[in-house]
Design a protein around this motif. Structure first.
Motif, PDB file in Angstrom:
ATOM      1  N   GLU A 224     -42.564 -58.949-118.959  1.00 11.57           N
ATOM      2  CA  GLU A 224     -43.809 -58.217-119.223  1.00 11.57           C
ATOM      3  C   GLU A 224     -43.634 -57.047-120.189  1.00 11.57           C
ATOM      4  O   GLU A 224     -44.619 -56.460-120.629  1.00 11.57           O
ATOM      5  CB  GLU A 224     -44.387 -57.665-117.913  1.00 11.57           C
ATOM      6  CG  GLU A 224     -44.679 -58.700-116.867  1.00 11.57           C
ATOM      7  CD  GLU A 224     -43.482 -58.987-115.984  1.00 11.57           C
ATOM      8  OE1 GLU A 224     -42.658 -58.084-115.781  1.00 11.57           O
ATOM      9  OE2 GLU A 224     -43.374 -60.133-115.524  1.00 11.57           O
ATOM     10  N   SER A 225     -42.400 -56.679-120.522  1.00 11.16           N
ATOM     11  CA  SER A 225     -42.182 -55.485-121.338  1.00 11.16           C
ATOM     12  C   SER A 225     -42.429 -55.780-122.815  1.00 11.16           C
ATOM     13  O   SER A 225     -42.213 -56.886-123.297  1.00 11.16           O
ATOM     14  CB  SER A 225     -40.761 -54.967-121.143  1.00 11.16           C
ATOM     15  OG  SER A 225     -39.859 -55.908-121.624  1.00 11.16           O
ATOM     16  N   ARG A 226     -42.879 -54.768-123.506  1.00 15.03           N
ATOM     17  CA  ARG A 226     -43.117 -54.886-124.951  1.00 15.03           C
ATOM     18  C   ARG A 226     -41.928 -54.322-125.711  1.00 15.03           C
ATOM     19  O   ARG A 226     -40.998 -53.777-125.130  1.00 15.03           O
ATOM     20  CB  ARG A 226     -44.381 -54.124-125.323  1.00 15.03           C
ATOM     21  CG  ARG A 226     -45.620 -54.727-124.703  1.00 15.03           C
ATOM     22  CD  ARG A 226     -46.836 -54.019-125.212  1.00 15.03           C
ATOM     23  NE  ARG A 226     -48.032 -54.578-124.597  1.00 15.03           N
ATOM     24  CZ  ARG A 226     -49.238 -54.175-124.878  1.00 15.03           C
ATOM     25  NH1 ARG A 226     -49.430 -53.203-125.753  1.00 15.03           N
ATOM     26  NH2 ARG A 226     -50.270 -54.725-124.296  1.00 15.03           N
ATOM     27  N   MET A 227     -42.025 -54.401-127.032  1.00 15.47           N
ATOM     28  CA  MET A 227     -40.935 -53.903-127.864  1.00 15.47           C
ATOM     29  C   MET A 227     -40.881 -52.384-127.819  1.00 15.47           C
ATOM     30  O   MET A 227     -41.894 -51.715-127.672  1.00 15.47           O
ATOM     31  CB  MET A 227     -41.122 -54.369-129.313  1.00 15.47           C
ATOM     32  CG  MET A 227     -40.932 -55.857-129.470  1.00 15.47           C
ATOM     33  SD  MET A 227     -41.161 -56.386-131.151  1.00 15.47           S
ATOM     34  CE  MET A 227     -39.829 -55.573-131.951  1.00 15.47           C
ATOM     35  N   GLY A 228     -39.677 -51.849-127.958  1.00 13.25           N
ATOM     36  CA  GLY A 228     -39.495 -50.412-127.990  1.00 13.25           C
ATOM     37  C   GLY A 228     -39.339 -49.792-126.622  1.00 13.25           C
ATOM     38  O   GLY A 228     -39.439 -48.584-126.468  1.00 13.25           O
ATOM     39  N   LYS A 229     -39.066 -50.572-125.608  1.00  9.89           N
ATOM     40  CA  LYS A 229     -38.952 -50.044-124.254  1.00  9.89           C
ATOM     41  C   LYS A 229     -37.502 -49.891-123.809  1.00  9.89           C
ATOM     42  O   LYS A 229     -37.230 -49.798-122.628  1.00  9.89           O
ATOM     43  CB  LYS A 229     -39.676 -50.969-123.258  1.00  9.89           C
ATOM     44  CG  LYS A 229     -41.145 -51.104-123.503  1.00  9.89           C
ATOM     45  CD  LYS A 229     -41.851 -49.795-123.257  1.00  9.89           C
ATOM     46  CE  LYS A 229     -43.336 -49.973-123.436  1.00  9.89           C
ATOM     47  NZ  LYS A 229     -44.057 -48.735-123.399  1.00  9.89           N
ATOM     48  N   GLY A 230     -36.576 -49.934-124.719  1.00  8.55           N
ATOM     49  CA  GLY A 230     -35.171 -49.767-124.353  1.00  8.55           C
ATOM     50  C   GLY A 230     -34.441 -51.097-124.314  1.00  8.55           C
ATOM     51  O   GLY A 230     -34.977 -52.147-124.635  1.00  8.55           O
TER      52      GLY A 230
END
Length: 136
Positions: free
Chosen positions: A83-89
């Motif tokens: 579910e995470s998008r880009m730029g989240k580590g």
């Protein structure tokens, strides 16, 4: 202008595939098992391999041999949730793995005969996808 340039795939790790070091010298044991091809082994695969070795040695060994393992699981594999998008580590660490070059001695044995070592090699080559060679 060079048209005939060969395009190579970009790999994450830049390792040499040739044996240029002195990894073929035994340190503690009398018989060593060398890896036949360059491969990555995760820590769970390495633990499974250790259990196979100890189990097989109990079956056909008369005396209790000493086993010396060389573990190199230094690298960590990470994975982001779906579910995470880009730029989240970078994400959580899934597992650790080691990169083993061709010719690396994975383990050594002491107090074992050569015929028992050949039996162990044939058992490991059947069960694992790694191919081993014996050094003495």
């Amino acid at each position: 202008m060079e048209k005939n340039k060969i395009k190579r795939k970009k790999y994450h790790f830049k390792f040499k595939r040739s044996l240029n070091s002195t990894k073929h010298i035994l340190r503690w044991g009398t018989i060593g098992f060398k890896i036949g091809q360059t491969t990555c082994i995760s820590d769970s695969q390495e633990n499974f391999l250790k259990l196979l070795i100890l189990k097989d040695l109990k079956q056909f060994s008369i005396s209790k041999p000493k086993v010396f393992f060389y573990s190199k699981c230094f690298y960590s594999a990470t994975k982001l949730p779906l579910e995470s998008r880009m730029g989240k580590g970078k994400g959580e660490i899934c597992h650790f793995f080691g990169y083993y070059e061709k010719g690396f001695i994975l383990f050594e044995l002491k107090k074992i005969s050569f015929s028992e070592a050949i039996k162990l090699k044939t058992q490991l080559n059947k069960k694992e996808n790694l191919k081993f060679k014996i050094i003495y």
